[in-house]
Design a protein around this motif. Structure first.
Motif, PDB file in Angstrom:
ATOM      1  N   SER A  26     -19.466  22.332   0.755  1.00  0.00           N
ATOM      2  CA  SER A  26     -18.743  21.087   0.523  1.00  0.00           C
ATOM      3  C   SER A  26     -17.417  21.083   1.263  1.00  0.00           C
ATOM      4  N   LYS A  27     -16.955  19.869   1.584  1.00  0.00           N
ATOM      5  CA  LYS A  27     -15.612  19.698   2.118  1.00  0.00           C
ATOM      6  C   LYS A  27     -14.571  19.625   1.009  1.00  0.00           C
ATOM      7  N   GLU A  28     -15.054  19.534  -0.211  1.00  0.00           N
ATOM      8  CA  GLU A  28     -14.164  19.746  -1.344  1.00  0.00           C
ATOM      9  C   GLU A  28     -14.003  21.250  -1.541  1.00  0.00           C
ATOM     10  N   VAL A  29     -12.995  21.647  -2.314  1.00  0.00           N
ATOM     11  CA  VAL A  29     -12.775  23.066  -2.570  1.00  0.00           C
ATOM     12  C   VAL A  29     -13.638  23.478  -3.756  1.00  0.00           C
ATOM     13  N   ILE A  30     -14.681  24.267  -3.476  1.00  0.00           N
ATOM     14  CA  ILE A  30     -15.558  24.761  -4.532  1.00  0.00           C
ATOM     15  C   ILE A  30     -15.649  26.284  -4.419  1.00  0.00           C
ATOM     16  N   PRO A  31     -15.813  26.983  -5.575  1.00  0.00           N
ATOM     17  CA  PRO A  31     -15.849  26.451  -6.932  1.00  0.00           C
ATOM     18  C   PRO A  31     -14.449  26.107  -7.441  1.00  0.00           C
ATOM     19  N   TYR A  32     -14.399  25.332  -8.507  1.00  0.00           N
ATOM     20  CA  TYR A  32     -13.131  25.047  -9.160  1.00  0.00           C
ATOM     21  C   TYR A  32     -12.609  26.339  -9.768  1.00  0.00           C
ATOM     22  N   THR A  33     -11.336  26.666  -9.541  1.00  0.00           N
ATOM     23  CA  THR A  33     -10.789  27.931 -10.030  1.00  0.00           C
ATOM     24  C   THR A  33      -9.820  27.755 -11.186  1.00  0.00           C
ATOM     25  N   GLY A  34      -9.133  26.594 -11.236  1.00  0.00           N
ATOM     26  CA  GLY A  34      -8.160  26.395 -12.303  1.00  0.00           C
ATOM     27  C   GLY A  34      -6.865  27.152 -12.101  1.00  0.00           C
ATOM     28  N   ARG A  35      -6.732  27.824 -10.978  1.00  0.00           N
ATOM     29  CA  ARG A  35      -5.534  28.620 -10.727  1.00  0.00           C
ATOM     30  C   ARG A  35      -4.844  28.161  -9.457  1.00  0.00           C
ATOM     31  N   GLU A  36      -3.516  28.231  -9.466  1.00  0.00           N
ATOM     32  CA  GLU A  36      -2.716  27.942  -8.272  1.00  0.00           C
ATOM     33  C   GLU A  36      -1.866  29.140  -7.868  1.00  0.00           C
ATOM     34  N   ASP A  37      -1.964  30.232  -8.634  1.00  0.00           N
ATOM     35  CA  ASP A  37      -0.991  31.318  -8.495  1.00  0.00           C
ATOM     36  C   ASP A  37      -1.584  32.603  -7.926  1.00  0.00           C
ATOM     37  N   TYR A  38      -2.531  32.492  -7.015  1.00  0.00           N
ATOM     38  CA  TYR A  38      -3.079  33.706  -6.405  1.00  0.00           C
ATOM     39  C   TYR A  38      -2.009  34.382  -5.560  1.00  0.00           C
ATOM     40  N   GLY A  39      -1.938  35.705  -5.666  1.00  0.00           N
ATOM     41  CA  GLY A  39      -0.965  36.457  -4.895  1.00  0.00           C
ATOM     42  C   GLY A  39      -1.354  36.571  -3.440  1.00  0.00           C
ATOM     43  N   ALA A  40      -0.368  36.905  -2.600  1.00  0.00           N
ATOM     44  CA  ALA A  40      -0.591  36.949  -1.151  1.00  0.00           C
ATOM     45  C   ALA A  40      -1.667  37.952  -0.768  1.00  0.00           C
ATOM     46  N   GLU A  41      -1.801  39.035  -1.510  1.00  0.00           N
ATOM     47  CA  GLU A  41      -2.775  40.083  -1.188  1.00  0.00           C
ATOM     48  C   GLU A  41      -4.015  39.998  -2.054  1.00  0.00           C
ATOM     49  N   GLU A  42      -4.142  38.940  -2.814  1.00  0.00           N
ATOM     50  CA  GLU A  42      -5.240  38.815  -3.773  1.00  0.00           C
ATOM     51  C   GLU A  42      -6.368  37.959  -3.193  1.00  0.00           C
ATOM     52  N   GLY A  43      -7.591  38.468  -3.282  1.00  0.00           N
ATOM     53  CA  GLY A  43      -8.736  37.670  -2.871  1.00  0.00           C
ATOM     54  C   GLY A  43      -9.006  36.575  -3.884  1.00  0.00           C
ATOM     55  N   THR A  44      -9.514  35.463  -3.421  1.00  0.00           N
ATOM     56  CA  THR A  44      -9.832  34.353  -4.325  1.00  0.00           C
ATOM     57  C   THR A  44     -11.360  34.226  -4.410  1.00  0.00           C
ATOM     58  N   PRO A  45     -11.874  33.470  -5.385  1.00  0.00           N
ATOM     59  CA  PRO A  45     -13.323  33.275  -5.486  1.00  0.00           C
ATOM     60  C   PRO A  45     -13.855  32.182  -4.570  1.00  0.00           C
ATOM     61  N   VAL A  46     -13.006  31.660  -3.689  1.00  0.00           N
ATOM     62  CA  VAL A  46     -13.406  30.592  -2.774  1.00  0.00           C
ATOM     63  C   VAL A  46     -13.767  31.200  -1.422  1.00  0.00           C
ATOM     64  N   PHE A  47     -14.899  30.766  -0.869  1.00  0.00           N
ATOM     65  CA  PHE A  47     -15.345  31.263   0.423  1.00  0.00           C
ATOM     66  C   PHE A  47     -15.291  30.151   1.456  1.00  0.00           C
ATOM     67  N   HIS A  48     -14.614  30.442   2.543  1.00  0.00           N
ATOM     68  CA  HIS A  48     -14.497  29.517   3.672  1.00  0.00           C
ATOM     69  C   HIS A  48     -15.761  29.645   4.507  1.00  0.00           C
ATOM     70  N   HIS A  49     -16.455  28.533   4.714  1.00  0.00           N
ATOM     71  CA  HIS A  49     -17.623  28.561   5.570  1.00  0.00           C
ATOM     72  C   HIS A  49     -17.191  28.541   7.027  1.00  0.00           C
ATOM     73  N   VAL A  50     -17.672  29.490   7.801  1.00  0.00           N
ATOM     74  CA  VAL A  50     -17.367  29.582   9.221  1.00  0.00           C
ATOM     75  C   VAL A  50     -18.454  28.820   9.977  1.00  0.00           C
ATOM     76  N   GLY A  51     -18.055  27.920  10.861  1.00  0.00           N
ATOM     77  CA  GLY A  51     -18.996  27.007  11.502  1.00  0.00           C
ATOM     78  C   GLY A  51     -19.839  27.622  12.594  1.00  0.00           C
ATOM     79  N   VAL A  52     -20.606  28.622  12.237  1.00  0.00           N
ATOM     80  CA  VAL A  52     -21.537  29.274  13.149  1.00  0.00           C
ATOM     81  C   VAL A  52     -22.873  29.386  12.434  1.00  0.00           C
ATOM     82  N   TYR A  53     -23.966  29.213  13.163  1.00  0.00           N
ATOM     83  CA  TYR A  53     -25.289  29.352  12.565  1.00  0.00           C
ATOM     84  C   TYR A  53     -26.174  30.180  13.477  1.00  0.00           C
TER      85      TYR A  53
END
Length: 267
Positions: A170-197
């Motif tokens: 999706s072009k929306e941010v998924i999944p919903y995390t409910g958090r805005e305070d991730y630290g600079a060195e902290e991984g998030t549960p959101v995965f960026h899709h890289v436009g390669v197939y």
């Protein structure tokens, strides 16, 4: 075990007309076009793949040929890069084990993203298509959210199952995390899709025959055509290794990418 890398490029982009010819200044002050930088990225992939630019526009053809790229002309009826890859594959007579779509708006794609993609698709018993995903750090997630708040179409996010096959993009941010305070060195549960197939030829050929589905039409994401037909699409998690990644979707992305080129000392 041959690999074809196709860089689809069209001039008449809805969001950014003429985008493949936009110049991006690197760390040394040298300006190279977006399509040139994407071609440079493809040429770094190991294994000696065949690399071609696929376009329907004479301006892009002439420019790409001018810096030494092999160009395949495709029709103006292609609705997205996957359809253009299918046409290029057919025009070259087939004969490749795997076809890679290195989209022409992703000049920061590291070679190991593509190499890992090819390796994992070869090894998978079920998947017909594979695409890389990159775990977003706090800065990347903040960038996604800011784009959405500003009404810009930014990066695409992906969710996938325990077997790493895709559930949705999706072009929306998924999944919903409910958090805005991730630290600079902290991984998030959101995965960026890289436009390669990477596609097996059978899946690529079938895709070109299918009509667009409602999800693909709504999101404007070509890979959803596979999911709407339950084609197994493997999400391959890749590592940044200190490299930054961003796609050029809007004019506002130009300074962002140029800053990344400068920071990574890419000429």
């Amino acid at each position: 075990m041959s690999v074809l890398i196709v860089i689809p490029a069209r001039y008449a982009s809805t969001r950014y007309p003429g985008k493949p010819l936009v110049e991006l200044t690197g760390a040394t002050g040298e300006a190279r076009s977006l399509i040139r930088r994407s071609w440079d990225a493809a040429r770094e992939v190991s294994g000696n793949p065949r690399v071609v630019v696929a376009t329907d526009d004479d301006r892009i053809r002439d420019h790409a040929a001018g810096f030494g790229a092999e160009v395949v002309m495709t029709s103006q009826t292609c609705r997205n890069g996957t359809e253009r890859c299918a046409e290029a594959f057919d025009a070259l007579g087939g004969g490749f084990e795997i076809v890679v779509n290195l989209q022409g708006d992703a000049p920061l794609t590291p070679p190991w993203f593509v190499e890992r993609l090819i390796e994992d698709l070869r090894a998978h018993e079920v998947a017909e298509v594979a695409t890389p995903v990159l775990r977003a750090d706090a800065a990347a997630l903040a960038g996604f959210r800011e784009d959405r708040r500003a009404g810009r179409v930014g990066g695409t996010t992906a969710v996938f199952g325990a077997d790493n096959t895709a559930l949705y993009f999706s072009k929306e941010v998924i999944p919903y995390t409910g958090r805005e305070d991730y630290g600079a060195e902290e991984g998030t549960p959101v995965f960026h899709h890289v436009g390669v197939y990477a596609y097996r030829p059978s899946a690529l050929g079938a895709y070109a025959r299918w009509p667009q589905g409602p999800l693909e039409t709504l999101e404007g994401l070509e890979q959803l055509r596979f999911l709407e037909r339950r084609v197994p699409l493997l999400c391959v998690e890749v590592e940044a290794r200190g490299r930054q990644f961003w796609e050029l979707n809007n004019p506002s992305d130009v300074p962002r990418i140029e800053a990344m080129l400068a920071e990574m000392q890419v000429a």
